[in-house]
Motif scaffolding. Structure first.
Motif, PDB file in Angstrom:
ATOM      1  N   ALA A  40       0.835  -1.208   0.000  1.00  0.00           N
ATOM      2  CA  ALA A  40       0.000   0.000   0.000  1.00  0.00           C
ATOM      3  C   ALA A  40       0.868   1.255   0.000  1.00  0.00           C
ATOM      4  CB  ALA A  40      -0.944  -0.012   1.204  1.00  0.00           C
ATOM      5  N   GLU A  41       2.010   1.190   0.703  1.00  0.00           N
ATOM      6  CA  GLU A  41       2.936   2.318   0.745  1.00  0.00           C
ATOM      7  C   GLU A  41       4.153   1.986  -0.113  1.00  0.00           C
ATOM      8  OE1 GLU A  41       2.454   5.198   2.128  1.00  0.00           O
ATOM      9  OE2 GLU A  41       0.506   4.631   2.952  1.00  0.00           O
ATOM     10  N   PRO A  42       4.454   2.826  -1.101  1.00  0.00           N
ATOM     11  CA  PRO A  42       5.601   2.572  -1.967  1.00  0.00           C
ATOM     12  C   PRO A  42       6.896   2.452  -1.171  1.00  0.00           C
ATOM     13  CG  PRO A  42       4.236   4.348  -2.846  1.00  0.00           C
ATOM     14  CD  PRO A  42       3.740   4.050  -1.466  1.00  0.00           C
ATOM     15  N   THR A  43       7.757   1.523  -1.577  1.00  0.00           N
ATOM     16  CA  THR A  43       9.040   1.318  -0.888  1.00  0.00           C
ATOM     17  C   THR A  43      10.134   2.233  -1.412  1.00  0.00           C
ATOM     18  OG1 THR A  43       9.697  -0.398  -2.468  1.00  0.00           O
ATOM     19  CG2 THR A  43       8.469  -1.092  -0.512  1.00  0.00           C
ATOM     20  N   GLY A  44       9.897   2.863  -2.543  1.00  0.00           N
ATOM     21  CA  GLY A  44      10.896   3.754  -3.126  1.00  0.00           C
ATOM     22  C   GLY A  44      11.827   3.064  -4.104  1.00  0.00           C
ATOM     23  N   LYS A  45      11.885   1.726  -4.056  1.00  0.00           N
ATOM     24  CA  LYS A  45      12.727   0.977  -4.982  1.00  0.00           C
ATOM     25  C   LYS A  45      11.843   0.120  -5.875  1.00  0.00           C
ATOM     26  CE  LYS A  45      16.586  -2.270  -5.300  1.00  0.00           C
ATOM     27  NZ  LYS A  45      17.547  -3.116  -4.566  1.00  0.00           N
ATOM     28  N   PRO A  46      11.819   0.397  -7.185  1.00  0.00           N
ATOM     29  CA  PRO A  46      10.959  -0.384  -8.075  1.00  0.00           C
ATOM     30  C   PRO A  46      11.434  -1.823  -8.186  1.00  0.00           C
ATOM     31  CG  PRO A  46      12.388   1.081  -9.341  1.00  0.00           C
ATOM     32  CD  PRO A  46      12.562   1.445  -7.898  1.00  0.00           C
ATOM     33  N   GLN A  47      10.496  -2.739  -8.356  1.00  0.00           N
ATOM     34  CA  GLN A  47      10.838  -4.147  -8.505  1.00  0.00           C
ATOM     35  C   GLN A  47      11.388  -4.396  -9.909  1.00  0.00           C
ATOM     36  OE1 GLN A  47       8.241  -7.018  -6.388  1.00  0.00           O
ATOM     37  NE2 GLN A  47       6.772  -5.342  -6.261  1.00  0.00           N
ATOM     38  N   PHE A  61      -2.563  -6.983 -14.420  1.00  0.00           N
ATOM     39  CA  PHE A  61      -2.928  -6.402 -13.116  1.00  0.00           C
ATOM     40  C   PHE A  61      -4.314  -6.871 -12.698  1.00  0.00           C
ATOM     41  CE2 PHE A  61       0.024  -3.638 -15.282  1.00  0.00           C
ATOM     42  CZ  PHE A  61       0.938  -3.291 -14.293  1.00  0.00           C
ATOM     43  N   ASP A  62      -4.583  -6.807 -11.385  1.00  0.00           N
ATOM     44  CA  ASP A  62      -5.905  -7.166 -10.880  1.00  0.00           C
ATOM     45  C   ASP A  62      -6.801  -5.942 -10.741  1.00  0.00           C
ATOM     46  OD1 ASP A  62      -4.740  -5.906  -8.742  1.00  0.00           O
ATOM     47  OD2 ASP A  62      -5.161  -7.483  -7.271  1.00  0.00           O
ATOM     48  N   SER A  63      -6.375  -4.813 -11.318  1.00  0.00           N
ATOM     49  CA  SER A  63      -7.157  -3.570 -11.265  1.00  0.00           C
ATOM     50  C   SER A  63      -7.111  -2.893 -12.630  1.00  0.00           C
ATOM     51  CB  SER A  63      -6.583  -2.606 -10.219  1.00  0.00           C
ATOM     52  OG  SER A  63      -6.555  -3.203  -8.940  1.00  0.00           O
ATOM     53  N   LEU A  64      -8.142  -2.090 -12.882  1.00  0.00           N
ATOM     54  CA  LEU A  64      -8.161  -1.313 -14.120  1.00  0.00           C
ATOM     55  C   LEU A  64      -7.100  -0.222 -14.079  1.00  0.00           C
ATOM     56  CD1 LEU A  64     -12.022  -0.892 -14.631  1.00  0.00           C
ATOM     57  CD2 LEU A  64     -10.466  -2.221 -16.082  1.00  0.00           C
ATOM     58  N   LEU A  65      -6.494   0.058 -15.228  1.00  0.00           N
ATOM     59  CA  LEU A  65      -5.495   1.108 -15.351  1.00  0.00           C
ATOM     60  C   LEU A  65      -6.130   2.384 -15.896  1.00  0.00           C
ATOM     61  CD1 LEU A  65      -2.599  -0.957 -16.990  1.00  0.00           C
ATOM     62  CD2 LEU A  65      -2.996  -0.527 -14.547  1.00  0.00           C
ATOM     63  N   VAL A  66      -5.572   3.524 -15.528  1.00  0.00           N
ATOM     64  CA  VAL A  66      -6.021   4.796 -16.100  1.00  0.00           C
ATOM     65  C   VAL A  66      -5.624   4.812 -17.577  1.00  0.00           C
ATOM     66  CG1 VAL A  66      -5.720   7.292 -16.081  1.00  0.00           C
ATOM     67  CG2 VAL A  66      -5.813   6.028 -13.921  1.00  0.00           C
ATOM     68  N   PRO A  67      -6.564   5.018 -18.483  1.00  0.00           N
ATOM     69  CA  PRO A  67      -6.208   5.054 -19.907  1.00  0.00           C
ATOM     70  C   PRO A  67      -5.122   6.095 -20.183  1.00  0.00           C
ATOM     71  CG  PRO A  67      -8.587   4.976 -19.633  1.00  0.00           C
ATOM     72  CD  PRO A  67      -8.008   5.199 -18.260  1.00  0.00           C
ATOM     73  N   GLY A  68      -4.112   5.699 -20.909  1.00  0.00           N
ATOM     74  CA  GLY A  68      -3.046   6.623 -21.265  1.00  0.00           C
ATOM     75  C   GLY A  68      -2.025   6.871 -20.174  1.00  0.00           C
ATOM     76  N   ASP A 110      -9.038   3.430  -9.864  1.00  0.00           N
ATOM     77  CA  ASP A 110      -9.955   3.658  -8.749  1.00  0.00           C
ATOM     78  C   ASP A 110      -9.418   4.639  -7.704  1.00  0.00           C
ATOM     79  OD1 ASP A 110      -7.996   2.180  -7.497  1.00  0.00           O
ATOM     80  OD2 ASP A 110      -9.258   0.423  -7.121  1.00  0.00           O
ATOM     81  N   GLY A 111      -8.156   5.030  -7.799  1.00  0.00           N
ATOM     82  CA  GLY A 111      -7.604   6.015  -6.878  1.00  0.00           C
ATOM     83  C   GLY A 111      -7.225   5.478  -5.522  1.00  0.00           C
ATOM     84  N   ALA A 112      -7.441   4.187  -5.259  1.00  0.00           N
ATOM     85  CA  ALA A 112      -7.096   3.602  -3.966  1.00  0.00           C
ATOM     86  C   ALA A 112      -5.595   3.343  -3.899  1.00  0.00           C
ATOM     87  CB  ALA A 112      -7.872   2.300  -3.759  1.00  0.00           C
ATOM     88  N   ALA A 113      -5.103   3.143  -2.667  1.00  0.00           N
ATOM     89  CA  ALA A 113      -3.673   2.897  -2.489  1.00  0.00           C
ATOM     90  C   ALA A 113      -3.337   1.442  -2.823  1.00  0.00           C
ATOM     91  CB  ALA A 113      -3.269   3.213  -1.055  1.00  0.00           C
ATOM     92  N   PRO A 114      -2.198   1.213  -3.464  1.00  0.00           N
ATOM     93  CA  PRO A 114      -1.316   2.225  -4.055  1.00  0.00           C
ATOM     94  C   PRO A 114      -1.936   2.770  -5.333  1.00  0.00           C
ATOM     95  CG  PRO A 114      -0.507   0.053  -4.616  1.00  0.00           C
ATOM     96  CD  PRO A 114      -1.671  -0.164  -3.684  1.00  0.00           C
ATOM     97  N   THR A 115      -1.726   4.051  -5.589  1.00  0.00           N
ATOM     98  CA  THR A 115      -2.357   4.694  -6.750  1.00  0.00           C
ATOM     99  C   THR A 115      -1.668   4.346  -8.053  1.00  0.00           C
ATOM    100  OG1 THR A 115      -0.978   6.655  -6.397  1.00  0.00           O
ATOM    101  CG2 THR A 115      -3.153   6.620  -5.349  1.00  0.00           C
ATOM    102  N   GLY A 116      -0.450   3.830  -7.961  1.00  0.00           N
ATOM    103  CA  GLY A 116       0.279   3.473  -9.175  1.00  0.00           C
ATOM    104  C   GLY A 116       1.376   2.479  -8.863  1.00  0.00           C
ATOM    105  N   HIS A 137      -4.550  -5.892  -4.767  1.00  0.00           N
ATOM    106  CA  HIS A 137      -5.487  -6.197  -3.692  1.00  0.00           C
ATOM    107  C   HIS A 137      -5.197  -7.576  -3.135  1.00  0.00           C
ATOM    108  CE1 HIS A 137      -8.340  -3.333  -6.008  1.00  0.00           C
ATOM    109  NE2 HIS A 137      -7.594  -2.668  -5.140  1.00  0.00           N
ATOM    110  N   LYS A 138      -5.867  -7.925  -2.051  1.00  0.00           N
ATOM    111  CA  LYS A 138      -5.672  -9.252  -1.469  1.00  0.00           C
ATOM    112  C   LYS A 138      -6.093 -10.325  -2.456  1.00  0.00           C
ATOM    113  CE  LYS A 138      -6.206  -7.956   3.395  1.00  0.00           C
ATOM    114  NZ  LYS A 138      -6.975  -8.183   4.632  1.00  0.00           N
ATOM    115  N   ARG A 139      -5.279 -11.356  -2.509  1.00  0.00           N
ATOM    116  CA  ARG A 139      -5.574 -12.446  -3.427  1.00  0.00           C
ATOM    117  C   ARG A 139      -6.563 -13.427  -2.809  1.00  0.00           C
ATOM    118  NH1 ARG A 139       0.196 -14.600  -5.066  1.00  0.00           N
ATOM    119  NH2 ARG A 139       0.829 -13.684  -3.086  1.00  0.00           N
TER     120      ARG A 139
END
Length: 313
Positions: A40-47, A61-68, A110-116, A137-139
């Motif tokens: 939920a909180e970014p770690t600062g280091k991308p995987q 992804f298990d969530s919809l992405l913002v178009p563009g 959806d704007g929920a955490a994490p937002t990106g 989200h939880k699996r």
């Protein structure tokens, strides 16, 4: 003139276990799973995720992405970039360099955490991911059960490997293999095939192919065979060549990690003095039907040898 006869190469294969080493410590992207969870909180280091030349990689992804919202560093370096509603795919170029890195970012609708989410794509000569499933989200229970089954299977294979290593602490060479039960005594237990003429050599190969012999050993484990490839390579370059990693790539680009890689000495920069590399792994009898692509690379990851249509007798 060949440095070794098929019989001599077989001896090297059988003795390789005593001096062979496992794959070197992998780059950061190799340690990455094909299933990633976003905190939920970014770690600062991308995987980090491995990508390979001309091998498509898809993020799901298990969530919809913002178009563009897809942002890819240096998109002009890629042959194709295809965004979707819940996924995106990228096709790296043929001249992708080992260790070359690109950041890619998406935002969720959806704007929920994490937002990106941000990932680091890392060039690798052979171990590019074909698909990465990203969970925000939880699996479900089924998701965890599937992952638990995979982990249990890994543990089972590791246990078999440790037991095999324990057994192989007996005498060396053929006697050691027979003593450990790794080879079945009998006329059909070991087969060899000269595949030098049938393999497909990539035009970009850093080394030339002088000889290639494939081997198949019957084991006492039901439906499991030990396979090996011994190659003689010539080095037209200016510096010695030492293998640092190798994989067998099967159907549908499925990577088969190698148990052992053995090279008695660096291959000198002399086209008239071929050097030997032996690789070995275990496959099911069905998997061993092939064909495979064998990829070998040095520490730089830039001097690569790719041999297609590798088969076992």
């Amino acid at each position: 003139m060949s440095v070794l006869s098929p019989a001599a190469l077989l001896s090297l294969v059988l003795f390789a276990g005593a001096g062979a080493t496992a794959q070197p410590h992998p780059p950061d992207c190799e340690a990455s799973s094909s299933r990633l969870e976003l905190p939920a909180e970014p770690t600062g280091k991308p995987q980090a995720v491995c990508i390979s030349p001309e091998l498509s990689t898809t993020f799901r992804f298990d969530s919809l992405l913002v178009p563009g919202s897809l942002e890819l560093q240096q998109p002009e370096r890629f042959e194709d970039v295809a965004p979707g509603k819940r996924s995106f795919s990228i096709l790296p170029p043929a001249d992708l360099q080992p260790g070359e890195r690109f950041k890619v970012t998406v935002r969720f609708a959806d704007g929920a955490a994490p937002t990106g989410a941000t990932f680091e794509l890392v060039g690798h000569p052979a171990l590019g991911a074909r698909q990465v499933d990203v969970y925000r989200h939880k699996r479900t229970v089924e998701d965890y059960q599937k992952e638990l089954q995979e982990e249990r299977e890994k543990s089972r294979r590791l246990g078999q490997e440790l037991e095999r290593m324990r057994l192989e602490q007996g005498p060396g060479g053929i006697a050691g293999l027979i003593d450990s039960g790794a080879l079945v005594v009998g006329d059909q237990s070991t087969k060899a095939e000269d595949i030098e003429r049938s393999v497909i050599k990539a035009p970009s190969n850093a080394l030339g192919l002088h000889k290639a012999i494939s081997y198949r050993f019957t084991t006492r484990v039901v439906d499991v065979v030990r396979v090996a490839v011994a190659v003689e390579l010539t080095n037209p370059g200016m510096l010695p060549w030492t293998v640092n990693g190798a994989v067998l790539v099967g159907k549908n680009q499925e990577v088969k990690p190698l148990r052992l890689i053995w090279q008695p000495s660096p291959i000198p920069p002399n086209p008239k003095r071929p050097g030997v590399v032996v690789v070995e792994t275990e496959l099911t009898a069905r998997e061993a039907r092939g064909p495979f692509t064998l990829k070998l690379w040095d520490e730089s990851g830039k001097r690569v040898v790719t041999l297609g249509n590798v088969t076992f007798p």
